[in-house]
Design a protein around this motif. Structure first.
Motif, PDB file in Angstrom:
ATOM      1  N   VAL A 154       0.838  -1.203   0.000  1.00  0.00           N
ATOM      2  CA  VAL A 154       0.000   0.000   0.000  1.00  0.00           C
ATOM      3  C   VAL A 154       0.870   1.249   0.000  1.00  0.00           C
ATOM      4  O   VAL A 154       0.568   2.230  -0.695  1.00  0.00           O
ATOM      5  CB  VAL A 154      -0.981  -0.024   1.191  1.00  0.00           C
ATOM      6  N   LEU A 155       1.961   1.227   0.744  1.00  0.00           N
ATOM      7  CA  LEU A 155       2.883   2.374   0.727  1.00  0.00           C
ATOM      8  C   LEU A 155       3.463   2.615  -0.663  1.00  0.00           C
ATOM      9  O   LEU A 155       3.567   3.760  -1.106  1.00  0.00           O
ATOM     10  CB  LEU A 155       4.016   2.162   1.734  1.00  0.00           C
ATOM     11  N   ILE A 156       3.832   1.551  -1.346  1.00  0.00           N
ATOM     12  CA  ILE A 156       4.388   1.698  -2.699  1.00  0.00           C
ATOM     13  C   ILE A 156       3.356   2.323  -3.627  1.00  0.00           C
ATOM     14  O   ILE A 156       3.655   3.262  -4.374  1.00  0.00           O
ATOM     15  CB  ILE A 156       4.882   0.332  -3.230  1.00  0.00           C
ATOM     16  N   VAL A 157       2.118   1.833  -3.571  1.00  0.00           N
ATOM     17  CA  VAL A 157       1.060   2.357  -4.445  1.00  0.00           C
ATOM     18  C   VAL A 157       0.757   3.820  -4.119  1.00  0.00           C
ATOM     19  O   VAL A 157       0.661   4.664  -5.021  1.00  0.00           O
ATOM     20  CB  VAL A 157      -0.213   1.479  -4.320  1.00  0.00           C
ATOM     21  N   THR A 158       0.613   4.133  -2.844  1.00  0.00           N
ATOM     22  CA  THR A 158       0.193   5.486  -2.477  1.00  0.00           C
ATOM     23  C   THR A 158       1.290   6.518  -2.650  1.00  0.00           C
ATOM     24  O   THR A 158       1.015   7.637  -3.075  1.00  0.00           O
ATOM     25  CB  THR A 158      -0.329   5.518  -1.032  1.00  0.00           C
ATOM     26  N   VAL A 159       2.515   6.174  -2.321  1.00  0.00           N
ATOM     27  CA  VAL A 159       3.602   7.135  -2.513  1.00  0.00           C
ATOM     28  C   VAL A 159       3.812   7.391  -4.008  1.00  0.00           C
ATOM     29  O   VAL A 159       4.055   8.534  -4.431  1.00  0.00           O
ATOM     30  CB  VAL A 159       4.902   6.650  -1.816  1.00  0.00           C
ATOM     31  N   GLY A 160       3.671   6.347  -4.820  1.00  0.00           N
ATOM     32  CA  GLY A 160       3.747   6.532  -6.271  1.00  0.00           C
ATOM     33  C   GLY A 160       2.642   7.435  -6.785  1.00  0.00           C
ATOM     34  O   GLY A 160       2.872   8.301  -7.636  1.00  0.00           O
ATOM     35  N   ASN A 161       1.431   7.256  -6.268  1.00  0.00           N
ATOM     36  CA  ASN A 161       0.323   8.121  -6.662  1.00  0.00           C
ATOM     37  C   ASN A 161       0.529   9.551  -6.189  1.00  0.00           C
ATOM     38  O   ASN A 161       0.228  10.501  -6.918  1.00  0.00           O
ATOM     39  CB  ASN A 161      -0.999   7.588  -6.117  1.00  0.00           C
ATOM     40  N   ALA A 162       1.011   9.733  -4.976  1.00  0.00           N
ATOM     41  CA  ALA A 162       1.259  11.088  -4.470  1.00  0.00           C
ATOM     42  C   ALA A 162       2.313  11.789  -5.310  1.00  0.00           C
ATOM     43  O   ALA A 162       2.167  12.972  -5.632  1.00  0.00           O
ATOM     44  CB  ALA A 162       1.685  11.026  -3.006  1.00  0.00           C
ATOM     45  N   ALA A 163       3.359  11.059  -5.694  1.00  0.00           N
ATOM     46  CA  ALA A 163       4.398  11.664  -6.540  1.00  0.00           C
ATOM     47  C   ALA A 163       3.834  12.030  -7.912  1.00  0.00           C
ATOM     48  O   ALA A 163       4.170  13.080  -8.477  1.00  0.00           O
ATOM     49  CB  ALA A 163       5.572  10.705  -6.692  1.00  0.00           C
ATOM     50  N   ALA A 164       2.963  11.193  -8.451  1.00  0.00           N
ATOM     51  CA  ALA A 164       2.351  11.493  -9.752  1.00  0.00           C
ATOM     52  C   ALA A 164       1.420  12.695  -9.662  1.00  0.00           C
ATOM     53  O   ALA A 164       1.366  13.517 -10.578  1.00  0.00           O
ATOM     54  CB  ALA A 164       1.592  10.273 -10.260  1.00  0.00           C
ATOM     55  N   ILE A 165       0.685  12.819  -8.566  1.00  0.00           N
ATOM     56  CA  ILE A 165      -0.222  13.962  -8.402  1.00  0.00           C
ATOM     57  C   ILE A 165       0.553  15.255  -8.261  1.00  0.00           C
ATOM     58  O   ILE A 165       0.216  16.269  -8.879  1.00  0.00           O
ATOM     59  CB  ILE A 165      -1.149  13.742  -7.183  1.00  0.00           C
ATOM     60  N   VAL A 166       1.608  15.224  -7.472  1.00  0.00           N
ATOM     61  CA  VAL A 166       2.416  16.430  -7.284  1.00  0.00           C
ATOM     62  C   VAL A 166       3.118  16.817  -8.583  1.00  0.00           C
ATOM     63  O   VAL A 166       3.244  17.999  -8.904  1.00  0.00           O
ATOM     64  CB  VAL A 166       3.432  16.220  -6.132  1.00  0.00           C
ATOM     65  N   GLY A 167       3.537  15.836  -9.372  1.00  0.00           N
ATOM     66  CA  GLY A 167       4.254  16.115 -10.609  1.00  0.00           C
ATOM     67  C   GLY A 167       3.365  16.386 -11.809  1.00  0.00           C
ATOM     68  O   GLY A 167       3.865  16.656 -12.889  1.00  0.00           O
ATOM     69  N   ARG A 168       2.041  16.329 -11.667  1.00  0.00           N
ATOM     70  CA  ARG A 168       1.143  16.533 -12.810  1.00  0.00           C
ATOM     71  C   ARG A 168       1.203  17.931 -13.381  1.00  0.00           C
ATOM     72  O   ARG A 168       1.262  18.112 -14.582  1.00  0.00           O
ATOM     73  CB  ARG A 168      -0.310  16.237 -12.409  1.00  0.00           C
ATOM     74  N   SER A 169       1.129  18.895 -12.533  1.00  0.00           N
ATOM     75  CA  SER A 169       1.047  20.262 -13.040  1.00  0.00           C
ATOM     76  C   SER A 169       1.863  21.191 -12.157  1.00  0.00           C
ATOM     77  O   SER A 169       1.631  21.283 -10.960  1.00  0.00           O
ATOM     78  CB  SER A 169      -0.419  20.704 -13.060  1.00  0.00           C
ATOM     79  N   PRO A 170       2.798  21.910 -12.763  1.00  0.00           N
ATOM     80  CA  PRO A 170       3.589  22.842 -11.953  1.00  0.00           C
ATOM     81  C   PRO A 170       2.882  24.170 -11.734  1.00  0.00           C
ATOM     82  O   PRO A 170       3.472  25.105 -11.209  1.00  0.00           O
ATOM     83  CB  PRO A 170       4.864  23.022 -12.793  1.00  0.00           C
ATOM     84  N   GLU A 171       1.632  24.284 -12.147  1.00  0.00           N
ATOM     85  CA  GLU A 171       0.902  25.533 -11.974  1.00  0.00           C
ATOM     86  C   GLU A 171       0.686  25.822 -10.496  1.00  0.00           C
ATOM     87  O   GLU A 171       0.702  24.939  -9.657  1.00  0.00           O
ATOM     88  CB  GLU A 171      -0.457  25.441 -12.668  1.00  0.00           C
TER      89      GLU A 171
END
Length: 166
Positions: A108-125
């Motif tokens: 679960v940590l692997i899945v969620t940390v990967g998702n959090a990194a993807a969300i933060v990296g989606r848009s630099p706006e």
């Protein structure tokens, strides 16, 4: 039988009575209950966070089910099943489900940390999407699950080793 304050519990008139038959020693650790309850609460946190919003922005929120929340939800249900089995059955050296909790917590940590990194990296706006409360709850619950279920697994392995030595 008279009551005196210095008598042990099994000798008191209305206190705990010693069992008449000698029981077979159980491999169930004596003091692992709080860690098991903490593991079950952590699984409940993973389920609640999986259903909550993982992405929040000014326009809309995406729930965990829209992201990878289905995976974390299924993993949490597997961990709950294994932990409840530990709670209601005696533990034997052949029973290996005490390792399920830590493995689920890591997955679960692997899945969620990967998702959090993807969300933060989606848009630099400046007003881009941010990590929602559901994802934070799942991450925190996964850390708690790793710690508490690892404690349960370690206590079970330690007590099983002590009983097999004697």
């Amino acid at each position: 039988m008279t009551f005196t304050p210095n008598q042990p519990d099994h000798q008191r008139a209305f206190g705990f009575q010693r069992p008449t038959t000698d029981a077979i020693p159980s491999l169930m650790p004596d003091r692992f209950g709080p860690s098991l309850i903490g593991s079950l609460w952590a699984c409940a946190g993973i389920v609640a966070g999986s259903l909550g919003p993982w992405t929040s922005s000014s326009a809309l929120d995406h729930s965990g089910i829209d992201e990878c929340g289905v995976i974390t939800l299924a993993l949490a249900l597997c961990a709950v099943t294994a932990l409840i089995a530990l709670m209601v059955r005696d533990v034997t050296p052949e029973m290996k489900n005490h390792c399920t909790g830590p493995l689920v917590g890591i997955a679960v940590l692997i899945v969620t940390v990967g998702n959090a990194a993807a969300i933060v990296g989606r848009s630099p706006e400046v007003a881009g999407p941010s990590v929602g409360w559901g994802l934070w709850v799942v991450i925190a619950s996964a850390v708690i699950l790793c710690i508490t279920s690892s404690t349960v697994a370690h206590m079970i392995r330690f007590q099983a080793a002590m009983i097999t030595r004697s």
